[in-house]
Design a protein around this motif. Sequence first.
Motif, PDB file in Angstrom:
ATOM      1  N   HIS A  73       0.831  -1.200   0.000  1.00 54.55           N
ATOM      2  CA  HIS A  73       0.000   0.000   0.000  1.00 54.55           C
ATOM      3  C   HIS A  73       0.870   1.256   0.000  1.00 54.55           C
ATOM      4  CE1 HIS A  73      -2.671   3.153   1.609  1.00 54.55           C
ATOM      5  NE2 HIS A  73      -3.582   2.520   0.904  1.00 54.55           N
ATOM      6  N   ALA A  74       1.903   1.285   0.846  1.00 56.42           N
ATOM      7  CA  ALA A  74       2.798   2.447   0.887  1.00 56.42           C
ATOM      8  C   ALA A  74       3.492   2.644  -0.461  1.00 56.42           C
ATOM      9  CB  ALA A  74       3.828   2.266   2.001  1.00 56.42           C
ATOM     10  N   ASN A  75       3.842   1.547  -1.112  1.00 54.28           N
ATOM     11  CA  ASN A  75       4.463   1.610  -2.427  1.00 54.28           C
ATOM     12  C   ASN A  75       3.516   2.237  -3.440  1.00 54.28           C
ATOM     13  OD1 ASN A  75       6.533   0.950  -4.379  1.00 54.28           O
ATOM     14  ND2 ASN A  75       5.236  -0.735  -5.053  1.00 54.28           N
ATOM     15  N   GLU A  76       2.260   1.806  -3.423  1.00 54.47           N
ATOM     16  CA  GLU A  76       1.273   2.334  -4.359  1.00 54.47           C
ATOM     17  C   GLU A  76       0.997   3.813  -4.104  1.00 54.47           C
ATOM     18  OE1 GLU A  76      -2.067  -0.192  -3.786  1.00 54.47           O
ATOM     19  OE2 GLU A  76      -1.094  -1.947  -4.698  1.00 54.47           O
ATOM     20  N   ARG A  77       1.084   4.261  -2.854  1.00 55.57           N
ATOM     21  CA  ARG A  77       0.833   5.659  -2.524  1.00 55.57           C
ATOM     22  C   ARG A  77       2.011   6.568  -2.841  1.00 55.57           C
ATOM     23  NH1 ARG A  77       0.037   7.719   2.415  1.00 55.57           N
ATOM     24  NH2 ARG A  77      -1.361   9.352   1.652  1.00 55.57           N
ATOM     25  N   GLY A  78       3.150   5.982  -3.176  1.00 47.54           N
ATOM     26  CA  GLY A  78       4.308   6.798  -3.518  1.00 47.54           C
ATOM     27  C   GLY A  78       5.157   7.207  -2.331  1.00 47.54           C
ATOM     28  N   MET A  79       5.051   6.472  -1.215  1.00 42.60           N
ATOM     29  CA  MET A  79       5.898   6.770  -0.069  1.00 42.60           C
ATOM     30  C   MET A  79       7.347   6.423  -0.397  1.00 42.60           C
ATOM     31  SD  MET A  79       3.395   7.713   1.779  1.00 42.60           S
ATOM     32  CE  MET A  79       4.322   8.111   3.257  1.00 42.60           C
ATOM     33  N   VAL A  80       8.306   7.166   0.161  1.00 39.91           N
ATOM     34  CA  VAL A  80       9.716   6.864  -0.096  1.00 39.91           C
ATOM     35  C   VAL A  80      10.271   5.897   0.948  1.00 39.91           C
ATOM     36  CG1 VAL A  80      10.068   9.068  -1.252  1.00 39.91           C
ATOM     37  CG2 VAL A  80      10.573   8.876   1.190  1.00 39.91           C
ATOM     38  N   ALA A  81       9.631   5.813   2.111  1.00 39.97           N
ATOM     39  CA  ALA A  81      10.065   4.893   3.164  1.00 39.97           C
ATOM     40  C   ALA A  81       8.982   4.862   4.237  1.00 39.97           C
ATOM     41  CB  ALA A  81      11.402   5.328   3.773  1.00 39.97           C
ATOM     42  N   LEU A  82       9.060   3.860   5.090  1.00 40.97           N
ATOM     43  CA  LEU A  82       8.250   3.792   6.295  1.00 40.97           C
ATOM     44  C   LEU A  82       9.170   3.603   7.487  1.00 40.97           C
ATOM     45  CD1 LEU A  82       5.272   1.414   5.338  1.00 40.97           C
ATOM     46  CD2 LEU A  82       5.231   3.920   5.501  1.00 40.97           C
ATOM     47  N   ARG A  83       8.776   4.193   8.620  1.00 45.72           N
ATOM     48  CA  ARG A  83       9.518   4.013   9.857  1.00 45.72           C
ATOM     49  C   ARG A  83       8.519   3.794  10.983  1.00 45.72           C
ATOM     50  NH1 ARG A  83      11.466   9.877  12.145  1.00 45.72           N
ATOM     51  NH2 ARG A  83      11.454   8.636  14.050  1.00 45.72           N
ATOM     52  N   GLY A  84       8.976   3.122  12.051  1.00 50.30           N
ATOM     53  CA  GLY A  84       8.075   2.867  13.167  1.00 50.30           C
ATOM     54  C   GLY A  84       8.810   2.279  14.353  1.00 50.30           C
ATOM     55  N   ARG A  85       8.040   1.943  15.371  1.00 52.19           N
ATOM     56  CA  ARG A  85       8.559   1.386  16.616  1.00 52.19           C
ATOM     57  C   ARG A  85       8.401  -0.124  16.582  1.00 52.19           C
ATOM     58  NH1 ARG A  85      11.794   3.760  20.487  1.00 52.19           N
ATOM     59  NH2 ARG A  85      11.411   2.888  22.548  1.00 52.19           N
ATOM     60  N   ALA A  86       9.402  -0.837  17.051  1.00 50.48           N
ATOM     61  CA  ALA A  86       9.385  -2.289  16.991  1.00 50.48           C
ATOM     62  C   ALA A  86       8.449  -2.892  18.024  1.00 50.48           C
ATOM     63  CB  ALA A  86      10.794  -2.838  17.198  1.00 50.48           C
ATOM     64  N   GLN A  87       7.948  -4.081  17.686  1.00 51.96           N
ATOM     65  CA  GLN A  87       7.241  -4.938  18.625  1.00 51.96           C
ATOM     66  C   GLN A  87       7.799  -6.340  18.459  1.00 51.96           C
ATOM     67  OE1 GLN A  87       2.992  -4.468  17.874  1.00 51.96           O
ATOM     68  NE2 GLN A  87       2.847  -3.197  19.701  1.00 51.96           N
ATOM     69  N   PRO A  88       8.077  -7.035  19.567  1.00 46.89           N
ATOM     70  CA  PRO A  88       8.673  -8.374  19.463  1.00 46.89           C
ATOM     71  C   PRO A  88       7.897  -9.325  18.568  1.00 46.89           C
ATOM     72  CG  PRO A  88       8.762  -7.609  21.731  1.00 46.89           C
ATOM     73  CD  PRO A  88       7.954  -6.593  20.972  1.00 46.89           C
ATOM     74  N   ALA A  89       6.568  -9.244  18.571  1.00 47.95           N
ATOM     75  CA  ALA A  89       5.753 -10.170  17.783  1.00 47.95           C
ATOM     76  C   ALA A  89       5.967 -10.002  16.284  1.00 47.95           C
ATOM     77  CB  ALA A  89       4.275  -9.974  18.128  1.00 47.95           C
ATOM     78  N   LEU A  90       6.550  -8.877  15.864  1.00 52.49           N
ATOM     79  CA  LEU A  90       6.734  -8.599  14.441  1.00 52.49           C
ATOM     80  C   LEU A  90       8.173  -8.782  13.977  1.00 52.49           C
ATOM     81  CD1 LEU A  90       4.671  -5.286  14.296  1.00 52.49           C
ATOM     82  CD2 LEU A  90       3.849  -7.587  13.750  1.00 52.49           C
ATOM     83  N   LEU A  91       9.101  -8.923  14.915  1.00 48.86           N
ATOM     84  CA  LEU A  91      10.521  -8.883  14.553  1.00 48.86           C
ATOM     85  C   LEU A  91      10.919 -10.005  13.601  1.00 48.86           C
ATOM     86  CD1 LEU A  91      12.301  -7.843  17.868  1.00 48.86           C
ATOM     87  CD2 LEU A  91      12.087  -6.517  15.757  1.00 48.86           C
ATOM     88  N   GLU A  92      10.472 -11.216  13.858  1.00 49.12           N
ATOM     89  CA  GLU A  92      10.889 -12.331  13.007  1.00 49.12           C
ATOM     90  C   GLU A  92      10.467 -12.104  11.562  1.00 49.12           C
ATOM     91  OE1 GLU A  92      10.500 -17.217  12.677  1.00 49.12           O
ATOM     92  OE2 GLU A  92       9.583 -16.143  14.346  1.00 49.12           O
TER      93      GLU A  92
END
Length: 367
Positions: A297-316
């Motif tokens: 979705h971010a790619n289709e919207r033309g974003m150059v990057a995404l950034r955020g805060r980590a959560q252990p459940a998503l790290l792998e």
Amino acid sequence: MGEIRALRQSDVATVAALFQRILRKTSAPATPALEAYLTRLFLEGPEQDSEIHSHVHIRDDGSVSGFLGVLPLPLMMGERPVRGALCGTFMVDNHADDPFAGARLMRAFLSGPQDISLTETANDISTTMWRRLRATVLPEHSLEWLRVIRPAGFITEMAANVVGAARLLAPLARPADALIRRGAPEPRWSSLAAAIAEGTLASHDLDDESAAHLFTRFVSHFAVRPSWREENLRRMVEESRHKATFGAMVRRMVTTRDGKPVGMFLYYGDPGRIGRVLQILAAPGRAGEVIDAMLAHANERGMVALRGRAQPALLEAMLGRRFAFVHASSSIVHARDPALIEPFLAGKAFFNGFAGESWSRLIGDRF
């Protein structure tokens, strides 16, 4: 020596002025809208608890010289209710005049009636205070992640954060990115392929009510999770819409081919800019698919990057998808009962984002 007491309505104007000068780093006066929101958040906020409150530091002359904002956070540990409190906005005026004012505020907070005390983004000075008071830093919650989508656009946007005129080069970055991304079907550290794999799940816009329902659904499998009252969660979801400095809000549900929800994501940002992700939630075993849908979705919207805060459940899932990680601030937990800390260290607690202060308008909005 100064004293510590609970925040009062009469303190709000001074706290707002401190917020502008210390945290927003501006000489502009605090607006009535900011004062109203500080009242709404810290004196009338969601999940209010008469015994858990924000603190101010008072000089000998009676003036306010420091503030520690506290948000009650009711939690469930399995089937056991746990009283939580979140330390958010933290500031001290003229620290050199009273170097122990911050420590007094912190001790007052940690000596409160809550079972567990948390902070989401402590800077180095605050982290040192927490450690001296025997708190525990959560390494896997304390990472910031970055996923570059358009490398030339990303470099331009980073330069524009230092020198605003650099954004004038953005039109030149677009053909450069098109060339870099052309013929790159596999993900790279430096960019995302121009075309995302056909297997990516679909995503759909969410209204406030549906988003609140899915929040409750997707945090239910965590060993420690917020115990939001429905009306309070809806209020938080609605307030999270307003982050004018971050750009437009994107909030979407990810579904399987037959329409079954498997996750959701919420980020802010405008095309050509770096998006800020507030929350990613996924059903067990579906994190990778939800992340792929967000990136598509971010790619289709033309974003150059995404950034955020980590959560252990998503790290792998993130590790296999070319995310970069850095430590910028710390998430910390303090409890008198060590058993309450164990699920956080084991990555089984839902913390950060909506189980934090990042949803509030104080982070990313204008007043």
